[in-house]
Design a protein around this motif. Structure first.
Motif, mmCIF file in Angstrom:
data_model
loop_
_atom_site.group_PDB
_atom_site.id
_atom_site.type_symbol
_atom_site.label_atom_id
_atom_site.label_comp_id
_atom_site.label_asym_id
_atom_site.label_seq_id
_atom_site.Cartn_x
_atom_site.Cartn_y
_atom_site.Cartn_z
ATOM 1 N N PRO A 271 -43.197 -1.338 17.357
ATOM 2 C CA PRO A 271 -42.642 -2.689 17.183
ATOM 3 C C PRO A 271 -42.905 -3.192 15.780
ATOM 4 N N SER B 286 -39.700 -7.265 21.206
ATOM 5 C CA SER B 286 -41.021 -7.630 21.730
ATOM 6 C C SER B 286 -42.070 -7.202 20.709
ATOM 7 N N ARG C 259 -32.895 -0.020 24.354
ATOM 8 C CA ARG C 259 -34.340 -0.030 24.160
ATOM 9 C C ARG C 259 -35.082 -0.121 25.481
ATOM 10 N N LEU D 225 -39.419 -0.131 26.983
ATOM 11 C CA LEU D 225 -40.810 -0.308 26.573
ATOM 12 C C LEU D 225 -41.710 0.687 27.290
ATOM 13 N N TYR E 171 -47.300 -2.709 24.164
ATOM 14 C CA TYR E 171 -46.167 -1.820 24.431
ATOM 15 C C TYR E 171 -45.540 -1.328 23.132
ATOM 16 N N CYS F 145 -42.034 1.333 22.052
ATOM 17 C CA CYS F 145 -40.690 1.433 22.616
ATOM 18 C C CYS F 145 -40.117 2.829 22.452
#
Length: 465
Positions: free
Chosen positions: A91, A300, A354, A356, A363, A365
């Motif tokens: 992320p 996220s 996407r 997770l 998390y 991805c």
């Protein structure tokens, strides 16, 4: 002041299992740097090298070869390729911060081994820096970590070295590595960024490929997102304010009890200022087609609670662009024909969606193409992150199927069945290419021609009132 790194305790156990078996291992250090603290989230072992002839996007599915037994036999290109694949799964705000090694050699004292480590880090730096949208590098620093555990003494040593510069006599700095017995708290920020844009396709004499057009679109999207203003839970925040302080103010305002638990998620909204949404200059060009992007990109991001709003803003924006770049690259690699515009057709395309995957208390991805099951994500997670998870651990509903009714209507109105290519199973993010010679030019011309007149007319009305 000695640089301090904070890491979950399972990272120490991860290193000890290799050292106890006296196994030579190299891998990547994944973490996040903020002004308040530097956190490592995971250590990912680099898979055994499988192809020495051609390291590519498909390298990690090639046939296995003999395992490398010491550091001098490690391929810089192989480790850098691992870093490319892993960065795609990170992320925003999380980077490859360096490499770890378990071996019986003292890599900091023996010149040949230390030279090899610097060579690996410099090669990785150049590869990741070649695509600033998808990979990027740690912000505002060229220092990278080298974490070593001796298989003989089981002693753990960490140092940092500056890379990417012309200075060959690079200084080595000591680093204090601290393992946390309790799980690190993270503040999650969720954002759903909607795309509904049309981009012209202009085919020059030399032609244009899908990758070239996508690169131009990424440049445009990056400019738009970078100029946007971020609201957290519907409010504009001071960039120097810590995320933790925002939570405390909200609890105090709502007269809640003194609970130390942070909320599961903050909702982030990005708004593009109107003046930044208009093109600086308008050229009257006859385009050969258009690409229509439609859908929502799910983001996220996980930040250290003491991180500032400015750092969170940068991470969210980076996450959206990195996700776009990753999907474009994967989609282009899967294409059989690199020709951008098919003749006399409108084509419906779906980049991968996407999902997770859990890593500790946060998390990362992965991306699945239409029709792929969560089991496909397990393969890359096990291979690239060295994690053992199950299908139920994969969160697949952050990007839901898109509404294709608009394109179904186009299909019904078409005079020929060949006008619209058969769509696959829909995903949240999609794009459509097609021929649009006069329409796009006409719309732009009308807007530019009448824009000044409309503004003057509105100004006169306001003056009279």
């Amino acid at each position: 002041m000695v640089r301090a790194i904070y890491s979950p305790e399972y990272c120490l156990q991860y290193l000890e299992q290799f050292a106890s078996q006296e196994i030579f291992v190299t891998g990547l250090i994944l973490g996040q740097i903020t002004n308040s603290r530097e956190n490592v989230i995971h250590l990912a072992r680099t898979p055994e090298e499988k192809s020495t002839d051609n390291v590519s996007e498909e390298s990690f599915t090639s046939d296995k070869q003999e395992p490398v037994k010491n550091l001098l036999g490690v391929s810089e290109a192989w480790v850098a390729d691992h870093a490319k694949h892993v960065t795609r799964m990170l992320p925003g705000g999380v980077f490859v911060q360096g490499i770890f090694i378990t071996s019986d050699e003292d890599i900091f004292e023996e010149p040949n081994y230390f030279s090899k480590v610097k060579s690996i880090l410099n090669y990785m730096y150049r590869i990741l820096n070649s695509n600033r949208f998808m990979f990027a590098n740690c912000p505002d620093s060229n220092e990278r970590l080298i974490l070593h555990m001796s298989t003989n003494t089981k002693v753990l040593t960490c140092k940092s070295v500056e890379i990417g510069g012309p200075n060959k006599n690079t200084s080595i700095k000591p680093v204090e590595w601290k393992f946390l017995s309790k799980p690190q708290q993270w503040q999650r920020l969720d954002c759903y960024y909607e795309f509904d844009d049309v981009y012209p396709v202009i085919v020059k004499n030399s032609g244009i490929s899908v990758k070239q057009q996508f690169q131009q679109i990424l440049e445009s999207a990056h400019k738009t997102i970078d100029s946007s203003v971020m609201f957290i839970d519907g409010e504009l925040k001071d960039g120097s304010e810590q995320l933790e302080q925002i939570i405390k103010k909200k609890k105090s305002k709502n007269n809640t009890k003194t609970s130390q638990d942070l909320p599961k998620s903050m909702h982030v909204s990005l708004f593009v200022p109107f003046e930044n949404a208009l093109p600086e200059t308008v050229e009257y060009l006859e385009c050969d087609g258009s690409i229509h992007f439609s859908g929502v990109v799910s983001s996220s991001v996980f930040m250290y609670p003491k991180a500032t709003v400015s750092e969170a803003i940068a991470a969210v924006k980076q996450d959206i662009i990195r996700s776009l770049a990753s999907r474009f690259t994967m989609h282009c690699d899967a294409l059989i024909d690199d020709n951008l515009l098919p003749e006399e057709k409108v084509c419906f395309n779906e980049p991968p969606r996407r999902v997770l995957v859990p890593v500790g208390s946060l998390y990362l991805c992965d991306y699945l193409f239409p029709g792929e099951a969560p089991a496909e994500a397990l393969l890359s997670v096990r291979e690239l992150l060295d994690l053992q998870i199950t299908e139920t651990d994969v969160i697949c509903d952050i990007e839901t199927p898109a509404d294709t009714s608009e394109f179904d209507a186009l299909d019904r109105d078409a005079s020929s069945e060949e006008l619209l290519a058969t769509p696959q199973e829909a995903s949240q993010f999609m794009y459509i290419t097609g021929i649009c010679f006069a329409l796009f030019v006409l719309v732009i011309s009308i807007l530019v021609h009448y824009y000044d007149g409309i503004v003057d007319f509105i100004g006169k009305i306001l003056t009279k009132s």
